[in-house]
Design a protein around this motif. Structure first.
Motif, PDB file in Angstrom:
ATOM      1  N   ALA A 196     -15.933  28.831  12.056  1.00  0.00           N
ATOM      2  CA  ALA A 196     -17.184  28.207  12.506  1.00  0.00           C
ATOM      3  C   ALA A 196     -17.842  29.046  13.593  1.00  0.00           C
ATOM      4  O   ALA A 196     -19.063  29.173  13.633  1.00  0.00           O
ATOM      5  CB  ALA A 196     -16.905  26.796  13.018  1.00  0.00           C
ATOM      6  N   LYS A 251     -24.738  13.338   7.571  1.00  0.00           N
ATOM      7  CA  LYS A 251     -23.722  14.206   6.993  1.00  0.00           C
ATOM      8  C   LYS A 251     -22.657  13.347   6.331  1.00  0.00           C
ATOM      9  O   LYS A 251     -22.025  12.513   6.980  1.00  0.00           O
ATOM     10  CB  LYS A 251     -23.081  15.072   8.094  1.00  0.00           C
ATOM     11  N   LEU A 277     -17.530  25.221   2.830  1.00  0.00           N
ATOM     12  CA  LEU A 277     -17.202  24.825   4.202  1.00  0.00           C
ATOM     13  C   LEU A 277     -18.277  23.919   4.790  1.00  0.00           C
ATOM     14  O   LEU A 277     -17.983  22.875   5.374  1.00  0.00           O
ATOM     15  CB  LEU A 277     -17.051  26.074   5.083  1.00  0.00           C
ATOM     16  N   THR A 278     -19.520  24.342   4.619  1.00  0.00           N
ATOM     17  CA  THR A 278     -20.585  23.674   5.351  1.00  0.00           C
ATOM     18  C   THR A 278     -21.047  22.406   4.660  1.00  0.00           C
ATOM     19  O   THR A 278     -21.629  21.537   5.274  1.00  0.00           O
ATOM     20  CB  THR A 278     -21.793  24.608   5.525  1.00  0.00           C
ATOM     21  N   VAL A 279     -20.778  22.320   3.362  1.00  0.00           N
ATOM     22  CA  VAL A 279     -21.216  21.136   2.649  1.00  0.00           C
ATOM     23  C   VAL A 279     -20.103  20.091   2.594  1.00  0.00           C
ATOM     24  O   VAL A 279     -20.317  18.923   2.839  1.00  0.00           O
ATOM     25  CB  VAL A 279     -21.719  21.498   1.236  1.00  0.00           C
ATOM     26  N   LYS A 287     -21.979  20.546  15.263  1.00  0.00           N
ATOM     27  CA  LYS A 287     -21.952  21.558  14.202  1.00  0.00           C
ATOM     28  C   LYS A 287     -23.237  21.553  13.388  1.00  0.00           C
ATOM     29  O   LYS A 287     -23.691  22.598  12.931  1.00  0.00           O
ATOM     30  CB  LYS A 287     -20.745  21.333  13.292  1.00  0.00           C
ATOM     31  N   LEU A 338     -19.734  31.923  12.349  1.00  0.00           N
ATOM     32  CA  LEU A 338     -21.003  31.577  11.709  1.00  0.00           C
ATOM     33  C   LEU A 338     -22.158  31.503  12.705  1.00  0.00           C
ATOM     34  O   LEU A 338     -23.306  31.498  12.305  1.00  0.00           O
ATOM     35  CB  LEU A 338     -20.880  30.228  10.985  1.00  0.00           C
ATOM     36  N   VAL A 339     -21.849  31.383  14.002  1.00  0.00           N
ATOM     37  CA  VAL A 339     -22.938  31.331  14.976  1.00  0.00           C
ATOM     38  C   VAL A 339     -23.113  32.664  15.696  1.00  0.00           C
ATOM     39  O   VAL A 339     -23.660  32.710  16.784  1.00  0.00           O
ATOM     40  CB  VAL A 339     -22.766  30.181  16.000  1.00  0.00           C
ATOM     41  N   ILE A 361     -23.834  25.237  11.850  1.00  0.00           N
ATOM     42  CA  ILE A 361     -22.556  25.540  11.213  1.00  0.00           C
ATOM     43  C   ILE A 361     -22.401  24.688   9.954  1.00  0.00           C
ATOM     44  O   ILE A 361     -21.894  25.155   8.939  1.00  0.00           O
ATOM     45  CB  ILE A 361     -21.387  25.296  12.193  1.00  0.00           C
ATOM     46  N   LEU A 362     -22.863  23.451  10.020  1.00  0.00           N
ATOM     47  CA  LEU A 362     -22.814  22.581   8.849  1.00  0.00           C
ATOM     48  C   LEU A 362     -24.221  22.362   8.313  1.00  0.00           C
ATOM     49  O   LEU A 362     -25.192  22.342   9.073  1.00  0.00           O
ATOM     50  CB  LEU A 362     -22.204  21.224   9.216  1.00  0.00           C
ATOM     51  N   VAL A 363     -24.313  22.215   7.023  1.00  0.00           N
ATOM     52  CA  VAL A 363     -25.589  21.909   6.390  1.00  0.00           C
ATOM     53  C   VAL A 363     -25.682  20.389   6.247  1.00  0.00           C
ATOM     54  O   VAL A 363     -24.762  19.771   5.710  1.00  0.00           O
ATOM     55  CB  VAL A 363     -25.664  22.562   4.993  1.00  0.00           C
TER      56      VAL A 363
END
Lengths: 338, 261
Positions: free
Chosen positions: B89, A12, B256-258, A69, B92-93, A74-76
């Motif tokens: 966050a 990441k 957010l996620t990237v 995450k 998102l789950v 939650i994160l890509v």
């Protein structure tokens, strides 16, 4: 059986705006945007079997929370991929949501303006739990976490310890197969910590896969068998917690109290290879030794030959000491092995 | 109970914790109503302006008040806070759709708003000596238009709040949104009083449906045919914004996620 959590080549990279200080710097950034890349997680491979309890430790900013995450979707990831129970976090978001539970110790998922009981009821309906399962789980959590006085309290009126207990229950209410606990004991007093740790053990004993991130290494000892250490985004150790202790925490200290003063020189002669220190009184003595060179039993026998023993105890170094030495660079692991 | 009903219920219960806040918000809208009533009474005392008579204006302003009070209970603040603090966050789950969840929350706050609107409107009607209620078909059209105000206003506020993913601060976004909303919706002055070009833009914009459309139908400024047309535009915007907001949400989550929260 395939691992329940699997991360391959997980990386990441965050893009952070690069600004010179002050207003001038901010204005300059508006015109010419410059960014720096920060690698938070660097090519991590990790696979966790169902039912495992894994400790995930590392200094601040090592990439622990980012990993959590990534593993919860939650994160890509920038590169690499994650599979939870064979599912892809972004493609099967809903299916994964039922399988995982996440607790961020610094954040709460309770409704501030509702009694905890109502927050739980909303979660029950969000996860589509039937009434019987819900009641059964709540009763079980209540046994360990003592939820009784918490349930009728408004979210914003909870003390930190109450909030954490309620949040733990909230994260586990839907019976996830995998839970990520990120700093679950932060700021808690000892009594509450004990309760929370007992709760971890019940989870593990019921077969839940747990990944625990903590700075308090007492959370880990006696709970996790596997230890993963991350530093600067890389996994620097992944292996058996007991093996680490055997390898890097071999030292034991025997504290002895005797009826009459013991001549230190005599002890040194009887136990070559051990380090002898005098205690606060002439009747006390400490013997530091490598447990692969000398056994505690041997040391006690030798001392008993010199004086009448009143009391003795053996101190083992904690995993905390080991990890502290890893952070400080005193111990270097050559490879990810143990 | 369904996941979304449960979330709506959560807000419906929790909102009483903020009753003073809600009440103060309504009082602010009420003050605006009183001020506008006073101004228009002077302006329209002798003759109608651009076809608005004094009784019509009273009704217009009451509808404006009702529209202003709907979907006003600060659910946007909660959402903005969750985005800025990173709590999003945890949303998102959850195995639920984010937009539908937020809509459910907006609906949960509705009951208190409707109660307050009914109290204010009935007492105002009593003070002003009764209100003329439009005839059957117009009344039905008005009711549909008022119902559509709820999703429309939710969506405009929701889209505005999603901007927090990029701006990191909500104040500016909120002020800009309120300024544009009150001008282009006809809440400040009826759209007929705006310069021609601006009036036309406003009329076709999503904002007209927030106040102008139900108000004009109620006071009979537009006939049934034109009213149908306006309601169709209102509905059209609800649909466009619902799906448009989904695209925006996807981009926001990417942000957010990237790039990291």
């Amino acid at each position: 059986m395939p691992p329940i959590v699997e991360a391959r080549d997980l990386t990441k990279v965050f893009r952070r705006p690069e600004k010179d200080p002050g207003l001038a710097g901010s204005l300059k950034h508006l015109v010419r945007r410059r960014f720096t890349d920060k690698v938070a997680v660097d090519h991590i491979d990790l696979s966790i079997e169902a039912g495992e309890a894994v400790a995930y430790v590392g200094p601040n900013g090592a990439g622990k929370s980012t990993t959590v995450k990534l593993l919860s979707g939650i994160l890509v990831p920038t590169t690499g991929e994650v599979r939870i129970d064979g599912l892809h976090p972004q493609h099967d978001r809903t299916a994964i949501a039922h399988r995982i539970g996440v607790l961020f110790g610094q954040r709460t998922q309770l409704w501030w303006d509702l009694p905890v009981r109502e927050s739980f009821a909303v979660l029950r309906d969000i996860y589509g739990l039937d009434a019987a399962t819900y009641r059964k789980r709540l009763a079980r959590f209540d046994e360990v976490l003592d939820l009784g006085e918490i349930l009728p309290t408004l979210g914003r009126k909870l003390s930190l310890g109450q909030r954490m207990r309620a949040d733990l229950a909230a994260a586990m209410l839907h019976g996830p197969r995998v839970v990520y606990l990120d700093e679950p004991t932060i700021g808690l007093d000892l009594q509450v910590k004990d309760k929370v740790r007992e709760f971890f053990r019940t989870l593990r004993d019921e077969g839940t896969t747990v990944m625990l991130t903590s700075h308090d290494l007492a959370d880990i000892e006696g709970f996790c068998r596997r230890l993963v250490i991350i530093d600067e985004g890389r996994i620097i150790f992944d292996g058996d917690l007991g093996a680490v202790k055997d390898q890097y925490a071999r030292e034991r200290i025997l504290h002895v109290e005797t009826e009459q003063p013991v001549p230190v020189e005599a002890v040194r002669l009887a136990l070559p290879g051990a380090v002898i220190t005098e205690g606060e009184t002439p009747n006390q003595i400490s013997v530091r030794f490598d447990r692969f060179v000398l056994t505690a039993g041997h040391a006690v026998t030798a001392l008993a030959g010199l004086a009448t023993l009143v009391d003795f105890r053996v101190d083992e170094p904690s995993i905390e000491d080991v990890i502290r030495r890893v952070y400080s660079g005193e111990i270097l692991f050559d490879a990810k092995s143990a | 109970m369904g996941a979304y009903t449960a979330q709506a219920r959560g807000v419906a219960l929790g909102i009483l914790e903020y009753r003073v806040n809600v009440l103060l918000g309504i009082v602010a809208t009420l003050m605006q109503l009183v001020a506008l009533l006073a101004v228009w009474q002077v302006l329209l005392a002798d003759s109608p302006v651009q076809g608005f008579t004094w009784p019509q204006m009273q009704a217009y302003l009451l509808v404006t008040f009702a529209c202003g009070a709907l979907v006003s209970t600060n659910s946007d603040f909660r959402m903005a806070f969750r985005i800025q603090s990173g709590l999003v966050a945890l949303d998102l789950v959850k195995p639920v759709d984010y937009q539908r969840s937020r809509f459910a929350e907006a609906l949960g706050g509705l009951w208190l708003e409707v109660v307050l609107i009914l109290i204010v409107v009935t007492s105002a009607a009593a003070l002003l000596g009764g209100l003329t209620v439009p005839a059957g078909p117009a009344l039905a059209l008005f009711a549909i238009s008022m119902l559509l105000v709820v999703p429309l206003k939710f969506l405009i506020v929701y889209v505005g709040t999603l901007a927090c993913f990029w701006t990191q601060s909500y104040m500016g976004v909120q002020w800009a949104r309120i300024a544009v909303m009150s001008l282009l919706s006809g809440a400040l002055i009826p759209l007929a009083y705006l310069p021609g070009w601006l009036g036309t833009i406003a009329q076709w914009s999503p904002f007209a449906g927030l106040t102008s459309t139900p108000a004009l139908i109620y006071i009979g400024r537009v006939g049934f045919g034109d009213g149908m047309m306006l309601v169709a535009v209102e509905l059209g915007w609800v649909i466009v914004l619902w799906f448009g907001a989904r695209l925006l949400w996807r981009a926001a989550v990417r942000q957010l996620t990237v790039n990291g929260g």
